[in-house]
Write a protein that holds these residues in place. Sequence first.
Motif, PDB file in Angstrom:
ATOM      1  N   VAL A 134      35.733  23.345  28.154  1.00 21.25           N
ATOM      2  CA  VAL A 134      36.401  24.064  29.224  1.00 21.25           C
ATOM      3  C   VAL A 134      34.793  24.433  29.990  1.00 21.25           C
ATOM      4  O   VAL A 134      34.732  25.398  29.550  1.00 21.25           O
ATOM      5  CB  VAL A 134      37.612  24.854  28.972  1.00 21.25           C
ATOM      6  N   LYS A 135      35.236  24.491  31.196  1.00 20.09           N
ATOM      7  CA  LYS A 135      34.488  25.855  32.069  1.00 20.09           C
ATOM      8  C   LYS A 135      35.453  26.821  32.027  1.00 20.09           C
ATOM      9  O   LYS A 135      36.589  26.619  32.817  1.00 20.09           O
ATOM     10  CB  LYS A 135      33.566  25.059  33.637  1.00 20.09           C
ATOM     11  N   VAL A 136      35.135  28.081  31.370  1.00 17.99           N
ATOM     12  CA  VAL A 136      35.507  29.418  32.374  1.00 17.99           C
ATOM     13  C   VAL A 136      34.687  30.419  33.110  1.00 17.99           C
ATOM     14  O   VAL A 136      34.452  30.611  32.817  1.00 17.99           O
ATOM     15  CB  VAL A 136      35.838  29.689  30.113  1.00 17.99           C
ATOM     16  N   PHE A 137      36.378  30.359  33.838  1.00 18.61           N
ATOM     17  CA  PHE A 137      35.702  31.618  35.306  1.00 18.61           C
ATOM     18  C   PHE A 137      35.289  32.891  34.442  1.00 18.61           C
ATOM     19  O   PHE A 137      37.447  33.376  33.935  1.00 18.61           O
ATOM     20  CB  PHE A 137      36.055  31.450  36.275  1.00 18.61           C
ATOM     21  N   PRO A 138      35.249  33.983  33.896  1.00 18.81           N
ATOM     22  CA  PRO A 138      35.077  35.076  33.659  1.00 18.81           C
ATOM     23  C   PRO A 138      35.831  36.122  34.068  1.00 18.81           C
ATOM     24  O   PRO A 138      35.683  36.321  35.361  1.00 18.81           O
ATOM     25  CB  PRO A 138      33.758  35.297  32.493  1.00 18.81           C
ATOM     26  N   THR A 139      36.932  36.081  33.743  1.00 15.20           N
ATOM     27  CA  THR A 139      37.296  37.925  34.153  1.00 15.20           C
ATOM     28  C   THR A 139      37.096  38.793  33.776  1.00 15.20           C
ATOM     29  O   THR A 139      37.384  40.071  34.129  1.00 15.20           O
ATOM     30  CB  THR A 139      38.794  37.928  34.703  1.00 15.20           C
ATOM     31  N   THR A 140      35.672  38.924  33.344  1.00 14.29           N
ATOM     32  CA  THR A 140      35.439  40.622  32.135  1.00 14.29           C
ATOM     33  C   THR A 140      34.388  40.749  33.138  1.00 14.29           C
ATOM     34  O   THR A 140      33.835  39.771  33.658  1.00 14.29           O
ATOM     35  CB  THR A 140      34.891  40.286  30.724  1.00 14.29           C
ATOM     36  N   ASP A 141      33.815  41.767  32.728  1.00 20.10           N
ATOM     37  CA  ASP A 141      32.154  42.787  33.573  1.00 20.10           C
ATOM     38  C   ASP A 141      31.202  41.539  32.883  1.00 20.10           C
ATOM     39  O   ASP A 141      30.204  40.721  33.782  1.00 20.10           O
ATOM     40  CB  ASP A 141      31.951  43.690  33.542  1.00 20.10           C
ATOM     41  N   ASP A 142      31.226  40.812  32.068  1.00 24.23           N
ATOM     42  CA  ASP A 142      30.413  40.087  31.331  1.00 24.23           C
ATOM     43  C   ASP A 142      30.501  39.193  30.580  1.00 24.23           C
ATOM     44  O   ASP A 142      30.739  39.507  29.981  1.00 24.23           O
ATOM     45  CB  ASP A 142      29.308  41.316  30.848  1.00 24.23           C
ATOM     46  N   LYS A 143      30.105  37.923  31.610  1.00 23.82           N
ATOM     47  CA  LYS A 143      30.176  36.582  30.545  1.00 23.82           C
ATOM     48  C   LYS A 143      29.313  36.316  29.088  1.00 23.82           C
ATOM     49  O   LYS A 143      30.333  35.540  28.804  1.00 23.82           O
ATOM     50  CB  LYS A 143      29.899  35.645  31.439  1.00 23.82           C
ATOM     51  N   TYR A 158      40.222  49.334  32.008  1.00 26.74           N
ATOM     52  CA  TYR A 158      40.945  48.209  32.382  1.00 26.74           C
ATOM     53  C   TYR A 158      41.670  48.430  33.312  1.00 26.74           C
ATOM     54  O   TYR A 158      42.641  48.749  33.805  1.00 26.74           O
ATOM     55  CB  TYR A 158      41.662  47.873  31.308  1.00 26.74           C
ATOM     56  N   ILE A 159      41.352  47.037  33.886  1.00 29.61           N
ATOM     57  CA  ILE A 159      42.535  47.106  35.704  1.00 29.61           C
ATOM     58  C   ILE A 159      43.891  46.387  34.996  1.00 29.61           C
ATOM     59  O   ILE A 159      44.132  47.293  35.671  1.00 29.61           O
ATOM     60  CB  ILE A 159      41.146  45.459  36.263  1.00 29.61           C
ATOM     61  N   ALA A 160      43.556  46.050  34.431  1.00 32.93           N
ATOM     62  CA  ALA A 160      45.190  46.138  33.544  1.00 32.93           C
ATOM     63  C   ALA A 160      46.005  47.146  33.867  1.00 32.93           C
ATOM     64  O   ALA A 160      47.845  47.437  34.068  1.00 32.93           O
ATOM     65  CB  ALA A 160      45.452  45.182  32.627  1.00 32.93           C
ATOM     66  N   ASP A 161      45.690  48.288  32.604  1.00 30.45           N
ATOM     67  CA  ASP A 161      45.822  49.005  33.219  1.00 30.45           C
ATOM     68  C   ASP A 161      46.204  49.691  34.467  1.00 30.45           C
ATOM     69  O   ASP A 161      47.074  51.092  34.555  1.00 30.45           O
ATOM     70  CB  ASP A 161      45.283  50.475  32.094  1.00 30.45           C
ATOM     71  N   LEU A 162      45.348  49.565  35.268  1.00 33.26           N
ATOM     72  CA  LEU A 162      45.528  50.403  36.759  1.00 33.26           C
ATOM     73  C   LEU A 162      46.194  49.975  37.322  1.00 33.26           C
ATOM     74  O   LEU A 162      47.308  50.509  38.723  1.00 33.26           O
ATOM     75  CB  LEU A 162      44.315  50.513  37.320  1.00 33.26           C
ATOM     76  N   ILE A 163      46.654  48.702  37.478  1.00 32.59           N
ATOM     77  CA  ILE A 163      47.465  48.567  38.397  1.00 32.59           C
ATOM     78  C   ILE A 163      48.376  48.757  38.454  1.00 32.59           C
ATOM     79  O   ILE A 163      49.786  48.301  37.065  1.00 32.59           O
ATOM     80  CB  ILE A 163      47.384  46.023  38.681  1.00 32.59           C
ATOM     81  N   GLY A 164      49.255  49.017  39.379  1.00 36.27           N
ATOM     82  CA  GLY A 164      50.504  49.004  39.610  1.00 36.27           C
ATOM     83  C   GLY A 164      51.309  50.773  38.992  1.00 36.27           C
ATOM     84  O   GLY A 164      52.011  51.266  39.392  1.00 36.27           O
ATOM     85  N   MET A 165      49.805  51.230  39.240  1.00 36.86           N
ATOM     86  CA  MET A 165      49.999  52.769  38.323  1.00 36.86           C
ATOM     87  C   MET A 165      50.802  53.371  39.849  1.00 36.86           C
ATOM     88  O   MET A 165      50.228  53.330  40.608  1.00 36.86           O
ATOM     89  CB  MET A 165      49.157  53.588  38.177  1.00 36.86           C
ATOM     90  N   GLU A 166      51.504  54.896  39.361  1.00 35.97           N
ATOM     91  CA  GLU A 166      51.963  55.315  40.501  1.00 35.97           C
ATOM     92  C   GLU A 166      50.165  56.569  40.922  1.00 35.97           C
ATOM     93  O   GLU A 166      49.520  56.865  40.492  1.00 35.97           O
ATOM     94  CB  GLU A 166      52.565  56.909  40.405  1.00 35.97           C
TER      95      GLU A 166
END
Length: 168
Positions: free
Chosen positions: A20-29, A98-106
């Motif tokens: 499969v072709k994977v589009f990376p959602t990390t900084d470095d493929k 990590y972006i996942a930790d920032l999203i939703g932050m007050e």
Amino acid sequence: MEDFLKVGVISSTHGIRGEVKVFPTTDDKERFLELDSVILDAGKERIALEIEGVKFFKQFAILKFKGIDNINDIEKYKGRSLWISREQAVPLEEDEYYIADLIGMEVCLEDGTHFGQLKDVIETGANDVYVVEDTKGQEVLLPAIHECILDVDVENDRMTIHLMKGLL
């Protein structure tokens, strides 16, 4: 804090042998070279997949999973996300998050006043830009620089900012 972090999205199949072709959602493929396994979000279930091979094509990582040797076995997972556990994640440097930790932050001003909520992170070449929805429902773009972002407390899900002139 999130227990799992997204590392990519299956964009399409590659050949007929189950790759499969994977589009990376990390900084470095290249990160995929260091992973032994990923977790496939298959909708109603999560499937652990062992990585058998990794190669690259343009911006994509081409992954081959152990036990998946036919295009028909993997085709149904196009558009699905690939995740890793936090333990598999690359260790962060100081002032990295990590972006996942920032999203939703007050988001609060330096005097403690509630300003809004972090909705998105835009990755640019120089520095990231935080998209904050203020208490009036307006989007405010904040550069992720020390002069503007005073403190990020991931444990308490709170960011303290200084509103520089011209940002509103």
